[in-house]
Write a protein that holds these residues in place. Structure first.
Motif, PDB file in Angstrom:
ATOM      1  N   THR A 102       0.857  -1.173   0.000  1.00  9.68           N
ATOM      2  CA  THR A 102       0.000   0.000   0.000  1.00  9.68           C
ATOM      3  C   THR A 102       0.898   1.229   0.000  1.00  9.68           C
ATOM      4  O   THR A 102       2.124   1.109  -0.014  1.00  9.68           O
ATOM      5  N   HIS A 103       0.313   2.407  -0.009  1.00 13.40           N
ATOM      6  CA  HIS A 103       1.110   3.636   0.013  1.00 13.40           C
ATOM      7  C   HIS A 103       1.928   3.696   1.297  1.00 13.40           C
ATOM      8  O   HIS A 103       1.459   3.285   2.372  1.00 13.40           O
ATOM      9  N   TRP A 104       3.151   4.217   1.204  1.00 11.32           N
ATOM     10  CA  TRP A 104       4.039   4.225   2.371  1.00 11.32           C
ATOM     11  C   TRP A 104       3.443   4.977   3.557  1.00 11.32           C
ATOM     12  O   TRP A 104       3.749   4.674   4.711  1.00 11.32           O
ATOM     13  N   ARG A 105       2.558   5.934   3.290  1.00 12.07           N
ATOM     14  CA  ARG A 105       1.949   6.685   4.390  1.00 12.07           C
ATOM     15  C   ARG A 105       1.101   5.789   5.282  1.00 12.07           C
ATOM     16  O   ARG A 105       0.895   6.084   6.465  1.00 12.07           O
ATOM     17  N   TYR A 106       0.586   4.707   4.716  1.00 14.47           N
ATOM     18  CA  TYR A 106      -0.316   3.825   5.464  1.00 14.47           C
ATOM     19  C   TYR A 106       0.330   2.489   5.832  1.00 14.47           C
ATOM     20  O   TYR A 106      -0.345   1.604   6.361  1.00 14.47           O
ATOM     21  N   ALA A 107       1.618   2.361   5.565  1.00 13.43           N
ATOM     22  CA  ALA A 107       2.278   1.063   5.746  1.00 13.43           C
ATOM     23  C   ALA A 107       2.222   0.578   7.195  1.00 13.43           C
ATOM     24  O   ALA A 107       1.853  -0.574   7.461  1.00 13.43           O
ATOM     25  N   GLU A 108       2.594   1.434   8.141  1.00 13.96           N
ATOM     26  CA  GLU A 108       2.606   1.008   9.539  1.00 13.96           C
ATOM     27  C   GLU A 108       1.208   0.675  10.032  1.00 13.96           C
ATOM     28  O   GLU A 108       1.004  -0.289  10.776  1.00 13.96           O
ATOM     29  N   GLN A 109       0.234   1.471   9.613  1.00 10.90           N
ATOM     30  CA  GLN A 109      -1.151   1.207  10.001  1.00 10.90           C
ATOM     31  C   GLN A 109      -1.611  -0.135   9.443  1.00 10.90           C
ATOM     32  O   GLN A 109      -2.293  -0.911  10.121  1.00 10.90           O
ATOM     33  N   PHE A 110      -1.223  -0.423   8.209  1.00 12.98           N
ATOM     34  CA  PHE A 110      -1.604  -1.693   7.586  1.00 12.98           C
ATOM     35  C   PHE A 110      -0.990  -2.862   8.348  1.00 12.98           C
ATOM     36  O   PHE A 110      -1.670  -3.847   8.660  1.00 12.98           O
ATOM     37  N   LYS A 111       0.291  -2.759   8.667  1.00 18.74           N
ATOM     38  CA  LYS A 111       0.977  -3.858   9.355  1.00 18.74           C
ATOM     39  C   LYS A 111       0.407  -4.097  10.753  1.00 18.74           C
ATOM     40  O   LYS A 111       0.344  -5.240  11.219  1.00 18.74           O
ATOM     41  N   GLN A 112      -0.018  -3.029  11.413  1.00 21.75           N
ATOM     42  CA  GLN A 112      -0.606  -3.184  12.744  1.00 21.75           C
ATOM     43  C   GLN A 112      -1.987  -3.834  12.676  1.00 21.75           C
ATOM     44  O   GLN A 112      -2.328  -4.678  13.513  1.00 21.75           O
ATOM     45  N   ARG A 113      -2.770  -3.467  11.680  1.00 20.82           N
ATOM     46  CA  ARG A 113      -4.128  -4.021  11.560  1.00 20.82           C
ATOM     47  C   ARG A 113      -4.134  -5.443  11.026  1.00 20.82           C
ATOM     48  O   ARG A 113      -5.010  -6.245  11.372  1.00 20.82           O
ATOM     49  N   PHE A 114      -3.156  -5.753  10.171  1.00 16.73           N
ATOM     50  CA  PHE A 114      -3.149  -7.070   9.521  1.00 16.73           C
ATOM     51  C   PHE A 114      -1.794  -7.752   9.707  1.00 16.73           C
ATOM     52  O   PHE A 114      -1.063  -7.986   8.739  1.00 16.73           O
ATOM     53  N   PRO A 115      -1.431  -8.085  10.942  1.00 20.02           N
ATOM     54  CA  PRO A 115      -0.106  -8.674  11.199  1.00 20.02           C
ATOM     55  C   PRO A 115       0.078 -10.052  10.565  1.00 20.02           C
ATOM     56  O   PRO A 115       1.210 -10.514  10.406  1.00 20.02           O
ATOM     57  N   HIS A 116      -1.018 -10.705  10.194  1.00 16.68           N
ATOM     58  CA  HIS A 116      -0.941 -12.046   9.604  1.00 16.68           C
ATOM     59  C   HIS A 116      -0.662 -12.007   8.104  1.00 16.68           C
ATOM     60  O   HIS A 116      -0.442 -13.052   7.488  1.00 16.68           O
ATOM     61  N   ILE A 117      -0.649 -10.804   7.508  1.00 14.36           N
ATOM     62  CA  ILE A 117      -0.417 -10.664   6.069  1.00 14.36           C
ATOM     63  C   ILE A 117       1.023 -10.218   5.834  1.00 14.36           C
ATOM     64  O   ILE A 117       1.527  -9.323   6.506  1.00 14.36           O
ATOM     65  N   THR A 118       1.685 -10.841   4.875  1.00 21.00           N
ATOM     66  CA  THR A 118       3.063 -10.472   4.539  1.00 21.00           C
ATOM     67  C   THR A 118       3.073  -9.116   3.844  1.00 21.00           C
ATOM     68  O   THR A 118       2.446  -8.942   2.799  1.00 21.00           O
ATOM     69  N   TYR A 119       3.770  -8.160   4.431  1.00 17.99           N
ATOM     70  CA  TYR A 119       3.838  -6.815   3.849  1.00 17.99           C
ATOM     71  C   TYR A 119       5.248  -6.549   3.351  1.00 17.99           C
ATOM     72  O   TYR A 119       6.221  -6.848   4.030  1.00 17.99           O
ATOM     73  N   ARG A 120       5.370  -5.970   2.141  1.00 17.23           N
ATOM     74  CA  ARG A 120       6.676  -5.679   1.560  1.00 17.23           C
ATOM     75  C   ARG A 120       6.932  -4.180   1.553  1.00 17.23           C
ATOM     76  O   ARG A 120       6.286  -3.435   0.833  1.00 17.23           O
ATOM     77  N   ASP A 121       7.884  -3.746   2.370  1.00 13.65           N
ATOM     78  CA  ASP A 121       8.259  -2.331   2.378  1.00 13.65           C
ATOM     79  C   ASP A 121       9.098  -1.964   1.161  1.00 13.65           C
ATOM     80  O   ASP A 121       9.184  -0.793   0.799  1.00 13.65           O
ATOM     81  N   ASP A 122       9.747  -2.954   0.559  1.00 12.37           N
ATOM     82  CA  ASP A 122      10.717  -2.679  -0.496  1.00 12.37           C
ATOM     83  C   ASP A 122      10.150  -2.903  -1.894  1.00 12.37           C
ATOM     84  O   ASP A 122      10.885  -3.140  -2.841  1.00 12.37           O
ATOM     85  N   SER A 123       8.835  -2.833  -2.027  1.00 14.52           N
ATOM     86  CA  SER A 123       8.221  -3.066  -3.330  1.00 14.52           C
ATOM     87  C   SER A 123       7.326  -1.905  -3.727  1.00 14.52           C
ATOM     88  O   SER A 123       6.758  -1.227  -2.875  1.00 14.52           O
ATOM     89  N   LEU A 124       7.195  -1.699  -5.020  1.00 12.76           N
ATOM     90  CA  LEU A 124       6.242  -0.719  -5.530  1.00 12.76           C
ATOM     91  C   LEU A 124       4.902  -1.371  -5.830  1.00 12.76           C
ATOM     92  O   LEU A 124       3.866  -0.731  -5.743  1.00 12.76           O
ATOM     93  N   TYR A 125       4.922  -2.635  -6.194  1.00 14.28           N
ATOM     94  CA  TYR A 125       3.679  -3.378  -6.391  1.00 14.28           C
ATOM     95  C   TYR A 125       3.955  -4.867  -6.342  1.00 14.28           C
ATOM     96  O   TYR A 125       5.105  -5.306  -6.391  1.00 14.28           O
ATOM     97  N   TRP A 126       2.886  -5.629  -6.240  1.00 12.62           N
ATOM     98  CA  TRP A 126       2.985  -7.093  -6.241  1.00 12.62           C
ATOM     99  C   TRP A 126       1.787  -7.646  -6.989  1.00 12.62           C
ATOM    100  O   TRP A 126       0.662  -7.199  -6.795  1.00 12.62           O
ATOM    101  N   TYR A 127       2.045  -8.624  -7.838  1.00 12.90           N
ATOM    102  CA  TYR A 127       0.961  -9.197  -8.636  1.00 12.90           C
ATOM    103  C   TYR A 127       1.199 -10.687  -8.786  1.00 12.90           C
ATOM    104  O   TYR A 127       2.304 -11.111  -9.135  1.00 12.90           O
ATOM    105  N   ASP A 128       0.184 -11.508  -8.501  1.00 17.63           N
ATOM    106  CA  ASP A 128       0.372 -12.951  -8.568  1.00 17.63           C
ATOM    107  C   ASP A 128      -0.540 -13.639  -9.578  1.00 17.63           C
ATOM    108  O   ASP A 128      -0.685 -14.854  -9.571  1.00 17.63           O
ATOM    109  N   GLY A 129      -1.155 -12.850 -10.458  1.00 14.15           N
ATOM    110  CA  GLY A 129      -2.018 -13.438 -11.470  1.00 14.15           C
ATOM    111  C   GLY A 129      -3.494 -13.360 -11.133  1.00 14.15           C
ATOM    112  O   GLY A 129      -4.340 -13.375 -12.030  1.00 14.15           O
ATOM    113  N   ARG A 130      -3.834 -13.280  -9.858  1.00 18.07           N
ATOM    114  CA  ARG A 130      -5.227 -13.147  -9.429  1.00 18.07           C
ATOM    115  C   ARG A 130      -5.465 -11.827  -8.711  1.00 18.07           C
ATOM    116  O   ARG A 130      -6.479 -11.176  -8.912  1.00 18.07           O
TER     117      ARG A 130
END
Length: 247
Positions: free
Chosen positions: A53-81
């Motif tokens: 997500t946008h870097w401004r919301y990164a910490e908030q995202f990680k706190q709300r969804f600790p079970h989801i893998t978050y990438r600080d070093d990426s601009l986007y991620w796409y897995d086909g779905r």
């Protein structure tokens, strides 16, 4: 496609939740831009996936969804779905990734050229793009430009180090710092780019393509295709071979 979503909303409108889930359950592709990943995460669609997500919301995202893998070093991620992007500009990169996944190199490149953007083409189903890195020093930059231009000539790491007037150890440090990979990995990616373009745009055999891309032989080409792209050259050609010229 979810362009954005309020980051502090935890209860999703039932109709919206139902429509998004129904689309996904029917096999539809779901793409989010910027804070849109908060909606996907709240609905559980990012469980066991990678999120951006946008870097401004990164910490908030990680706190709300600790079970989801978050990438600080990426601009986007796409897995086909499912795809997530960091912001508006990264959303364009993600869009090009989707085009490449559906139609191959030539169409993605054509769209990127029209938008005056680079086409990011690493990876298979998933694509990882590094954040912008510190500028490479001028001497090394010239050497790398030549290496990219002549990717199929069989350049070696030792040749790059010598032309840049660096020791092998110094060259390794520069690559880790600027590209987050070793010189060998970088060279292999350049050769794979040549091979992928030839597989898509020519009728050359895998053996001929291996030589033109700078690999020692077809066995080495096949090994690196499976290692880095998780697919064989033949299967890749079947998937992405151009049947017509891009617009």
């Amino acid at each position: 496609m979810i362009p954005s979503f309020p980051v502090d909303v935890e209860r999703i409108d039932p109709l919206l939740a139902s429509e998004v889930r129904r689309h996904y359950d029917r096999g539809g592709r779901t793409i989010s831009f910027c804070s849109g990943s908060f909606l996907l995460a709240t609905l559980g669609l990012l469980n066991q996936r990678t999120a951006i997500t946008h870097w401004r919301y990164a910490e908030q995202f990680k706190q709300r969804f600790p079970h989801i893998t978050y990438r600080d070093d990426s601009l986007y991620w796409y897995d086909g779905r499912i795809g997530c992007s960091a912001g508006s500009a990264a959303a364009i990169d993600l869009g090009i990734a989707v085009i490449r996944d559906d139609f191959g190199y030539e169409y993605a490149n054509a769209v990127a050229r029209r938008l005056v953007l680079p086409a990011h083409r690493d990876g298979g189903q998933s694509q990882f793009v590094q954040k912008p890195l510190a500028p490479v020093n001028a001497a090394l930059a010239k050497v790398l430009d030549r290496a990219v231009k002549h990717s199929g000539s069989g350049s070696t790491v030792e040749q790059i180090a010598a032309k840049a007037n660096m020791t092998r150890r110094t060259l390794d440090r520069h690559f880790i710092r600027h590209f987050n990979m070793t010189p060998h990995q970088w060279l292999c990616e350049r050769k794979l780019e040549v091979a992928r373009q030839l597989l898509e745009t020519t009728h050359l055999s895998v053996e001929q393509i291996a030589g033109r891309a700078g690999f020692d032989n077809a066995v080495t080409l096949r090994h690196n295709f499976n290692k880095y792209l998780s697919v064989s050259p033949t299967k890749y050609r079947q998937t992405f071979k151009s049947s017509q010229q891009p617009f």
